[in-house]
Write a protein that holds these residues in place. Structure first.
Motif, PDB file in Angstrom:
ATOM      1  N   TYR A   1       8.126   7.581   0.882  1.00 56.00           N
ATOM      2  CA  TYR A   1       7.255   8.637   0.354  1.00 56.00           C
ATOM      3  C   TYR A   1       7.092   8.529  -1.158  1.00 56.00           C
ATOM      4  O   TYR A   1       7.407   9.445  -1.915  1.00 56.00           O
ATOM      5  CB  TYR A   1       7.777  10.015   0.760  1.00 56.00           C
TER       6      TYR A   1
ATOM      7  N   SER B   1       0.634   4.156   1.035  1.00 54.22           N
ATOM      8  CA  SER B   1       0.730   4.914   2.288  1.00 54.22           C
ATOM      9  C   SER B   1       1.722   4.281   3.257  1.00 54.22           C
ATOM     10  O   SER B   1       2.238   4.950   4.158  1.00 54.22           O
ATOM     11  CB  SER B   1      -0.643   5.025   2.945  1.00 54.22           C
ATOM     12  N   SER B   2       2.015   2.998   3.077  1.00 53.36           N
ATOM     13  CA  SER B   2       2.972   2.318   3.954  1.00 53.36           C
ATOM     14  C   SER B   2       4.401   2.804   3.740  1.00 53.36           C
ATOM     15  O   SER B   2       5.273   2.535   4.571  1.00 53.36           O
ATOM     16  CB  SER B   2       2.910   0.803   3.731  1.00 53.36           C
TER      17      SER B   2
ATOM     18  N   TYR C   1      -4.681  14.734  -0.055  1.00 51.63           N
ATOM     19  CA  TYR C   1      -3.513  13.854  -0.206  1.00 51.63           C
ATOM     20  C   TYR C   1      -3.909  12.430  -0.581  1.00 51.63           C
ATOM     21  O   TYR C   1      -3.159  11.732  -1.265  1.00 51.63           O
ATOM     22  CB  TYR C   1      -2.708  13.864   1.093  1.00 51.63           C
ATOM     23  N   SER C   2      -5.089  11.988  -0.186  1.00 59.07           N
ATOM     24  CA  SER C   2      -5.525  10.631  -0.541  1.00 59.07           C
ATOM     25  C   SER C   2      -5.636  10.463  -2.050  1.00 59.07           C
ATOM     26  O   SER C   2      -5.608   9.338  -2.558  1.00 59.07           O
ATOM     27  CB  SER C   2      -6.872  10.307   0.114  1.00 59.07           C
TER      28      SER C   2
ATOM     29  N   GLU D   1       5.311   5.878   3.730  1.00 60.35           N
ATOM     30  CA  GLU D   1       5.441   7.237   4.252  1.00 60.35           C
ATOM     31  C   GLU D   1       6.207   7.259   5.570  1.00 60.35           C
ATOM     32  O   GLU D   1       5.686   7.580   6.631  1.00 60.35           O
ATOM     33  CB  GLU D   1       4.060   7.881   4.378  1.00 60.35           C
TER      34      GLU D   1
ATOM     35  N   LYS E   1       0.853  -1.185   0.000  1.00 56.94           N
ATOM     36  CA  LYS E   1       0.000   0.000   0.000  1.00 56.94           C
ATOM     37  C   LYS E   1       0.888   1.233   0.000  1.00 56.94           C
ATOM     38  O   LYS E   1       1.822   1.343   0.793  1.00 56.94           O
ATOM     39  CB  LYS E   1      -0.929   0.008   1.209  1.00 56.94           C
TER      40      LYS E   1
ATOM     41  N   LYS F   1       1.692  16.294   4.696  1.00 57.03           N
ATOM     42  CA  LYS F   1       2.734  15.630   3.910  1.00 57.03           C
ATOM     43  C   LYS F   1       3.526  16.608   3.049  1.00 57.03           C
ATOM     44  O   LYS F   1       4.533  16.235   2.452  1.00 57.03           O
ATOM     45  CB  LYS F   1       2.106  14.564   3.016  1.00 57.03           C
TER      46      LYS F   1
ATOM     47  N   GLN G   1      -5.362   1.731  -4.145  1.00 58.46           N
ATOM     48  CA  GLN G   1      -4.219   2.561  -3.765  1.00 58.46           C
ATOM     49  C   GLN G   1      -4.611   4.025  -3.575  1.00 58.46           C
ATOM     50  O   GLN G   1      -4.016   4.727  -2.763  1.00 58.46           O
ATOM     51  CB  GLN G   1      -3.127   2.466  -4.838  1.00 58.46           C
TER      52      GLN G   1
ATOM     53  N   LYS H   1       4.518   8.758  -2.942  1.00 63.76           N
ATOM     54  CA  LYS H   1       3.654   9.775  -3.538  1.00 63.76           C
ATOM     55  C   LYS H   1       4.414  11.054  -3.850  1.00 63.76           C
ATOM     56  O   LYS H   1       3.935  11.890  -4.621  1.00 63.76           O
ATOM     57  CB  LYS H   1       2.472  10.098  -2.608  1.00 63.76           C
TER      58      LYS H   1
END
Length: 490
Positions: free
Chosen positions: A228, A217-218, A297-298, A220, A215, A388, A276, A230
């Motif tokens: 990070y 987000s994991s 951010y999502s 981050e 995932k 973030k 995701q 994203k």
């Protein structure tokens, strides 16, 4: 033909006007040949390119929230005869300050490209000394960022995509750093190089990018090896760029195919896998112990971390309001129910401040009530709000819009109803006759201050933008290449 000389000092992240080509030289006084022989070395080089990218893709970046592309999209309101008003009316290089801004916009992107070229070239020579995973991820991201920078340069300085002069050479696609010879390319040649870089990035990141099995987000955490994701052009970011580029090039089926791959991406192949990326909704507004995610951010698919940006010292700060609009703009853009629209609630705020007098001065008596951008208000230096600080290059709504505009109408309306629910706006089904215009309007509402709206107008060859007082012709959509970057090299 006049050629452009683009200089770089690599990782020191400065621009140079020297007459000699400068070697990339990090603080440790290592040459590129020495630096790019290890995993840490190539990661260091890629980090340097992303640090440069903050000044291109960011709230105050040259292609970001207060940039010329936002001015040209008529996001903000400026006083008569100011530089901002000239940009808004697509009158270019009328003043020295305009010329300087244009030159910086042009050069900063090519400076990132030059750094990436050094990295890509040296990695090949030392491939045997770099682990396969590191080689693939770093090289894949470098290709992706190089394609992204070049494509955005074309979107600024190139033609309306439906009005291309097939024989005209618009811009150089720089793949090798050679100050003596930068070849200008036709639109088709340029787009072929963009495509080649994206295809290489897709292949390389498709091997090892952790977002394929984890995932997103994991990642981050600074303790995560590839952290990070994203804030990098990850594998799904490449797919998103593939969709964006295909749409610009008129390849609608391809654009939809890539958009679906991003929209449907899950964190594993297991039956319990989760998507995701998800649309931000009003349910994501939280209580006073936490901060509502105003940048959504999502929805970020890829972007650039901008932790050096401080909203309180930006042009959107209270009492400054250098980038703002009249309160009437909110109803013009979002309609009479603007107050219920999640985009207006999260992306704008109402406030008072000072405005420019006709002579350019800022005086207290010119205090105004206005609306100004709020979506980056959580980007604060030394803040503990858990923001973030990520400026998005691609967000999920763009992926939805591509399918809504180009996909089958039934599928388009399923996504549009979901989007309307997320944004708390009335759902009225799209039709084949109206969906392109309506989706374009939703895009303009969605992407204020992210540097995308001028490109939306340009792709659709729109004559009168929302809030504009004059039309924009096909010729005016082509920003002139700055003369400041022509260093008289024949």
């Amino acid at each position: 033909m006049m050629k452009k000389v683009i200089y770089t000092v690599g990782l020191s992240m400065m621009l140079s006007a020297c007459t000699d080509w400068l070697t990339v030289q990090p603080e440790a006084s290592m040459t590129t040949e020495t630096l790019f022989q290890t995993d840490n070395g190539v990661k260091y080089g890629l980090n340097g390119a992303y640090m440069l990218a903050q000044y291109v893709y960011g709230p105050s970046g040259s292609l970001g929230g207060t940039s010329i592309v936002e001015n040209m999209a008529n996001t903000y309101l400026y006083t008569i005869n100011s530089d901002g008003e000239k940009w808004a009316n697509h009158i270019y290089e009328d003043t020295d300050s305009q010329k300087n801004v244009n030159a910086s916009t042009f050069l900063q992107s090519y400076n990132i490209i030059a750094n990436l070229n050094s990295l890509l070239n040296e990695m090949v020579a030392h491939q045997g000394k770099i682990t396969p995973e590191c080689y693939a991820i770093v090289r894949g991201e470098a290709f992706a960022l190089r394609a992204c920078c070049h494509f955005d340069l074309l979107r600024v300085y190139g033609p309306v995509p439906s009005k291309v002069d097939a024989g005209k050479r618009y811009l150089p696609y720089v793949r090798v750093n050679d100050p003596e010879n930068y070849e200008y390319h036709t639109f088709d040649q340029f787009m072929e190089y963009v495509q080649a870089d994206l295809d290489s990035a897709e292949f390389l990141l498709g091997k090892y990018d952790p977002v394929l099995t984890t995932k997103i987000s994991s990642t981050e955490s600074t303790s995560y090896e590839w952290s990070y994701r994203k804030s990098r052009i990850n594998y799904y970011g490449v797919l998103g760029l593939q969709a964006r580029v295909a749409l610009w090039n008129g390849e609608e089926e391809k654009a939809v195919r890539y958009a679906r791959l991003v929209k449907d991406a899950k964190d594993s192949e297991e039956s319990w896998a989760q998507l995701q990326f998800k649309l931000t909704t009003s349910d994501d507004d939280v209580n006073s112990f936490y901060t509502t995610d105003l940048s959504h951010y999502s929805e970020h698919i890829c972007g650039v971390k901008c932790d050096q940006f401080d909203f309180n010292t930006s042009s959107w700060a209270p009492r400054r309001l250098a980038a703002t609009n009249d309160v009437s703009y909110r109803e013009l853009l979002y309609g009479e129910n603007y107050a219920d629209d999640l985009r207006y609630q999260h992306f704008w705020k109402t406030g008072s401040g000072t405005w420019y007098a006709p002579d350019g001065s800022i005086l207290e008596q010119y205090k105004v009530i206005s609306i100004t951008i709020n979506k980056f208000s959580q980007f604060l230096a030394n803040s503990t709000n858990d923001c973030k600080d990520n400026f998005p290059i691609i967000r999920l709504p763009e992926i939805y819009f591509i399918v809504m505009e180009c996909g089958p109408l039934d599928e388009a309306n399923v996504l549009y109803e979901e989007y309307c629910s997320a944004r708390n706006i009335e759902y009225v089904p799209l039709t084949d006759a109206d969906r392109q215009e309506r989706i374009m309007l939703e895009s303009i509402r969605e992407y204020v201050a992210e540097g995308q709206n001028f490109f939306t107008y340009k792709r659709n060859n729109v004559r009168r933008m929302f809030g504009a007082t004059s039309d924009c012709s096909e010729d005016q959509y082509i920003v002139p290449i700055p003369e400041a970057e022509s260093l008289n090299v024949k």
